[in-house]
Each structure stands twice: as structure tokens, then as C-alpha cells.
Motif scaffolding. Sequence first.
Motif, short mmCIF file in Angstrom:
data_model
loop_
_atom_site.label_atom_id
_atom_site.label_comp_id
_atom_site.label_asym_id
_atom_site.label_seq_id
_atom_site.Cartn_x
_atom_site.Cartn_y
_atom_site.Cartn_z
N LEU A 154 -6.22 7.50 1.47
CA LEU A 154 -6.25 6.14 1.02
C LEU A 154 -5.67 5.10 1.73
N TYR A 155 -4.36 5.31 1.98
CA TYR A 155 -3.39 4.48 2.71
C TYR A 155 -3.93 4.29 4.12
N ARG A 156 -4.45 5.11 4.75
CA ARG A 156 -5.00 4.87 6.23
C ARG A 156 -6.43 4.07 5.96
N VAL A 157 -7.20 4.12 4.95
CA VAL A 157 -8.33 3.46 4.80
C VAL A 157 -8.21 2.22 4.47
N PHE A 158 -7.16 1.78 3.61
CA PHE A 158 -6.87 0.63 3.36
C PHE A 158 -6.04 -0.15 4.25
N ALA A 159 -4.88 0.38 4.76
CA ALA A 159 -3.83 -0.26 5.50
C ALA A 159 -3.33 0.55 6.67
N GLY A 160 -4.21 1.28 7.18
CA GLY A 160 -3.83 1.94 8.34
C GLY A 160 -4.32 1.11 9.66
N GLU A 161 -4.52 1.80 10.73
CA GLU A 161 -4.69 1.04 12.05
C GLU A 161 -5.97 0.45 11.96
N ALA A 170 0.79 -1.19 0.24
CA ALA A 170 0.07 -0.03 -0.01
C ALA A 170 0.96 1.28 0.07
N SER A 171 1.93 1.11 0.77
CA SER A 171 2.69 2.18 0.84
C SER A 171 3.45 2.67 -0.63
N GLY A 172 3.55 1.57 -1.30
CA GLY A 172 4.07 1.82 -2.81
C GLY A 172 3.33 2.23 -3.67
N LEU A 173 2.00 1.96 -3.59
CA LEU A 173 1.02 2.34 -4.45
C LEU A 173 0.27 3.39 -4.01
N LEU A 174 0.08 3.94 -2.81
CA LEU A 174 -0.62 4.95 -2.45
C LEU A 174 0.13 6.05 -1.51
N GLY A 175 1.31 5.76 -1.10
CA GLY A 175 2.06 6.61 -0.36
C GLY A 175 2.08 6.37 1.24
N ASP A 176 2.71 6.93 1.80
CA ASP A 176 2.85 6.89 3.44
C ASP A 176 1.84 7.34 4.28
N THR A 235 -12.36 4.53 11.00
CA THR A 235 -11.28 5.13 10.20
C THR A 235 -11.65 6.70 9.95
N ILE A 236 -12.96 6.82 9.41
CA ILE A 236 -13.56 8.25 9.19
C ILE A 236 -13.77 8.79 10.38
N LEU A 237 -14.32 8.22 11.58
CA LEU A 237 -14.11 8.92 12.95
C LEU A 237 -12.95 9.42 13.39
N ASN A 238 -11.88 8.63 13.20
CA ASN A 238 -10.50 9.20 13.67
C ASN A 238 -10.07 10.20 12.68
N GLU A 239 -10.36 9.93 11.30
CA GLU A 239 -9.68 10.95 10.48
C GLU A 239 -10.29 12.38 10.83
N THR A 240 -11.69 12.47 11.29
CA THR A 240 -12.24 13.75 11.39
C THR A 240 -12.14 14.19 12.79
N ASN A 241 -11.30 13.63 13.64
CA ASN A 241 -11.18 13.93 15.16
C ASN A 241 -12.46 13.47 15.86
N ALA A 242 -13.29 12.79 15.34
CA ALA A 242 -14.73 12.71 16.05
C ALA A 242 -14.28 11.72 17.11
N LEU A 302 -19.84 -6.73 7.09
CA LEU A 302 -20.09 -5.77 8.17
C LEU A 302 -19.02 -5.30 9.23
N PHE A 303 -18.11 -6.21 9.31
CA PHE A 303 -16.90 -5.81 10.03
C PHE A 303 -16.15 -4.77 9.13
N ALA A 304 -16.19 -4.75 8.05
CA ALA A 304 -15.28 -4.07 6.98
C ALA A 304 -15.95 -2.74 7.22
N LEU A 305 -17.33 -2.54 7.03
CA LEU A 305 -17.99 -1.33 7.18
C LEU A 305 -17.79 -0.62 8.19
N GLY A 306 -17.81 -1.61 9.59
CA GLY A 306 -17.30 -1.04 10.81
C GLY A 306 -16.00 -0.29 10.82
N ALA A 307 -14.83 -0.83 10.34
CA ALA A 307 -13.57 -0.55 10.11
C ALA A 307 -13.36 0.83 9.52
N LEU A 308 -14.41 0.92 8.34
CA LEU A 308 -14.50 2.15 7.61
C LEU A 308 -15.06 3.23 8.62
#
Length: 613
Positions: free
Chosen positions: A312-319, A302-308, A504-511, A495-501
Motif C-alpha cells: 500500500l505504501y508503494r501504491v500511494f507513495a512509492g516511486e 504514508a510511512s507513519g500510516l502504512l509502514g515503510d 506500479t502493478i507491473l513493477n511489483e509483479t516484476n513484469a 487518467l494519469f493516476a490510472l497509468g501510475a497504478l
Amino acid sequence: MNCCDKINIDIPKGAKKIVLAGNPNVGKSVFFNALTGMYVDVSNFPGTTVDVSHGKFGNDVVIDTPGVYGVSSFNDEERVAKDVILYGDIILNVVDALHIERDLFLTLQIMDMGKPMIVALNMMDDIERNGIDLDVKKLSELLGVPVIPTVAVKGKGLEEVKKNIHNAKIGNANPQILEMVKEYIHKVGEQSEALMVVEEDEDILKEYSLTSKGKREEVYRLRREQVDKIVSEIIKKEGKGNTFRYKLGQYMLNPITGIPMLAVSLYVMFKVIGVFVAGDVVGITEGVIMGEHYEPFIRKIASGLLGDNTLLYRVFAGEFGLFTLTPTYMLGLLLPLVIAFYFFMSIMEDSGYLPRIAALVDRVLSFLGMNGRAIIPIILGFGCITMATITTRLLGTRREKIIATALLGLTIPCSAQMGVIAGLIAPLGAKYLMIYSFTILAVFVLTGTLLNKVLPGKSSDLFIDLPPIRMPRLSNVLSKTWTKSWMFIKEATPLFALGALIITILNETNALVAIQDAVQPITVGLLKLPKEAANAFIMGIIRRDFGAAGLTDLSMSASQTVVALIVITLFVPCIASIMILFKERSKKEAIYIWLGSFVTAFLVGGAVAWMII
């Protein structure tokens, strides 16, 4: 609209609908697998939580039905079985030879529908083992349909069933019942539907705007008399019921011997699943395979394709990434636990022990608004709440499913969480262990009792088959384990993939930070805990053991630790369980259960805190 339209089964032109019907635990799954091979699909029946399996046998379509004792609309399973059987072209009725007096009621009901039928008289080895002489030829003459003796788990008789499936015949319907049915055939068009009118089936009566004449009890009496007459003519020698297996089955039902046996069984399950699998096996699958090898590999790509440092990196390969957290959680953590639990459940089911556990605890669970079947999701809940919530489908009524789902999400710690809780509470001593255990048990009992009082309707009585105690066949256990585990993973992963997404959105928006700040007054003021405990509660939504593990880094007294563990146990279940909760229950019910868990956790935790801190 018939059953196949409802569940979108493609019926080729000229193909027959072969329907499998029978009581619970008669071995229908073996016949279904023998007929369909690998061509199997599973669909959810609309308006219910019941799955229907279907596949192909030559050019024809085979449809399995839930195990039922009769065709009616008393619960979801019977309603689905009715809708499928009514419109079947050929009925393969699987009958347990040892319990033929019970199973023939359904057989005669299908015969009164005028359906072409063939009977597979299964478990004939149990008949021989119990010293019973059953005249199969006489049974076939009395019923007027082919009757084939089988021992399905050993493959005996399966080929003969497959060869004779198209030799199905319309059986000898009860002439007195047939006279009642004839009155309605011209009004509904089908003999099978006309029988349902006579038997006062509410769905059929409503569909054709007809009123009942109160004949159901008379029909049932006539059918039961016919069963008794047939059994008296085909059974030549009664078994004595004095074998070791028979006596063992009786010991399992007696509270004096059954409760210690159940305690030993649950202890073994806990040691294997809660300690060995949740600890050692998951340590390898999640920590080593997924954590040390899989996730670094994915992040490198993911780092090679999307950057570190991109979104998008954090959505697909982040925490909380879709390709990191989701596979790690599902394959590294849940899959070993799911396989282990279904393996044990399959053993208990095939051995005949599981229905005896349900019968043993039925009286206790009835006080909480459930019957003995609810012990199955409760036991499963100590492994995984997500999986246990799905298995509440086997309960008979909506209110039972709501009560069981609420108790699972509120009071049952999953194995991953339980391991962390045990590690935190063990050093505190017996006093704090008792406070924790008593509090959780009290909430379990009080919540069940309250829901039983306030929810409308009435819970179903326990009608459950008690099959003979037998040695489970490894091939059958492994087949069930794999099938159920694979179905769970397919259902839970999206369903879990939806939850993870969402996380991630809550984390990215500081929610997430905003939520932490919002709950700090409750954490400090009500619970008397460090403000950092809010982070543990938030992490508990992502994964329950993450929340419990988050408490290990906090500097707390023994009393504060117990309060925190009580709250983290009663707190809302993990994101995967929440997703399944909203799938299994209506949105309104799911929201009430979710909010109820949230409020109860803080109120109970606060009450305990003000008493002991």
C-alpha cells in the motif's frame, strides 16, 4: 429525445432553454459568462468529442453551442449546434458586425426555423474603426427581431441584452422557403425540423424515414440573395480597409512575409515555453516544490500510516505512487507548461493571428490529409502531447483526427523531452543534428502521406473566419487560460493516476523486468545499442523525458546516441498520453496508433543504425 436529454441538463419546470448561437470567433463566450456568471458546467455531447457549456440565467438554462456557419450535419460541431438549436426556446444570435454579410446566413436560417430570437450585433467598435456606417434600426426592422449593438469585451450592451432576452421575437422568415417547409411540418411536428428536411439534413431524414427532394441548393440560394439584399440596405458607407491592422493581417497571410512572421512567433514561444517554463519554472515547481518538499512530506505521512515497506505504501507513495508521481507530474511538470501554452494560444486567438496561421499552412497540411486547423495541435504537441491530443477535437472529420493523433504520438517531441534531446545532441555536431532532424521530418511527411492514402473518406476543406487583427484583452486571455488549463487538469489527472497504478502493478509483479528482457534482442541486434538502452525505452513510456534522460548514463558513440534519440522520439508516448489516446479515439484506432508508433520506432531506428553504425 432532445439535446438536453442527451447531455443530462436539468431543465427546471417552466424554465426556458436560452441557446447561444453564432459563427466562430464572434465573442459568444463573453455573452455566456455575462448571462451565467459562475454557474457553469461542461458536458461532452454523446457520440462526439465536442463539449457543450451550460449554466443558469435566473430560472432559465443557458446553453452554448460550437461556432458554426450554418446548422447542418456536415461535421461534429454543426451536428451538435443543430441538435441544441432545434430544441431551444430562445436563441441569442451573436453576430460579428464587421462580417455581417457572412454571419447573417446563420441568422436567417434560425429565423426560417420559427425560433424566437434576439440578435447581439457585436464588435461595433470594429465597424467604427473601419469607417463603416451600419443602420442598426433598419436591420432590426428587416429581420423582425430585436437587434442590440454591443462591444462585449468592453461590457457595452451586455446589460441591455440581459434585459431584453425575454423580448425575443419570431423573425421574418423567407416566404418562399416557408412554403417549402409547410409541406413537412405535419410529418415532423416542428417547423425547425421541417426546415432541416427541406435542407436535406441526413440525420432528420433518417429519423423520420423521409426522402430528399433536392431543395437544399435552392434554399441556400434564396437565403444568400436575402442576405445580400439586407446588407445593401443597412450598409451606408463601406470601409476602405487601409488601416495598419488590415495591412498587418494581409502580411500574415502572404507566404513571403507570413512564413518569417510565423517562424519568429514559434521561436519566441519555444524560448518562453520550451526553455524558460520547461527549464527554469518546472525546475522550481517539479524539482523544488514537489520533489524536495511535497513528496517527502507525503512519504513521511504514508510511512507513519502504512509502514515503510508495504504494498500500500508503494501504491500511494512509492516511486510511481498515486499521491507522489501523479501530483508531481500533473502540478509540477504539466500545469506550468499547460498554462504557458494556453496563454500563448489565447493571445494568438484573441489577436486574430491563430486563424491566419491555419490559412497560411493549409496548402502544406492538405498533402498530409489535414487542413490548416491541424497546425494548432501540432504546435501544442511541442509543449505536451497529452494536451495536443485533446485539441485534435477541433478537426472536422474522424480521418483528420486519426492522422493528427498518429503524427503527434509518433513524431512530435514534447518540451520536456525536447530539452533532454537538445542537451544530448548539441555536443555531437551539425552532422548528427541533421541526421536526427531529417529522419524525424521524413517520418512525419511519409506517415501523413500514407495515412492520407489508406484511410477511407475525405478530409474537410478549411472554412475559417479571419477576424480583424486586434489587441488582445488581458482579462479575456487570463480567463481563457485558466478555464482551459483547469479543464485539462480535471480531464487528465484521473487518467494519469490510472497509468501510475498500472506501472506500479507491473513493477511489483516484476513484469517490467520481463519486458526489458524481451526487448533486449531488438535493442542489441537491430538497433546496435547497449542492452541497458531497453531500460530507457521502458522509462519513456512512464514519461518521455525520463526515457531520454536515461540515455545520459549509457556509454555510447555519437552514432549510437543519434539512433537512440530517434527511437526514443518515435517511441510510444508517455502513459498520460496513452490514456488520453484511448479516451479520444476508439479502442481499435488507439491500439493501431500505439502499435504503429512502437513498430515504426524500431524499424526506422534499425534502418538508421545499419546505415551509420
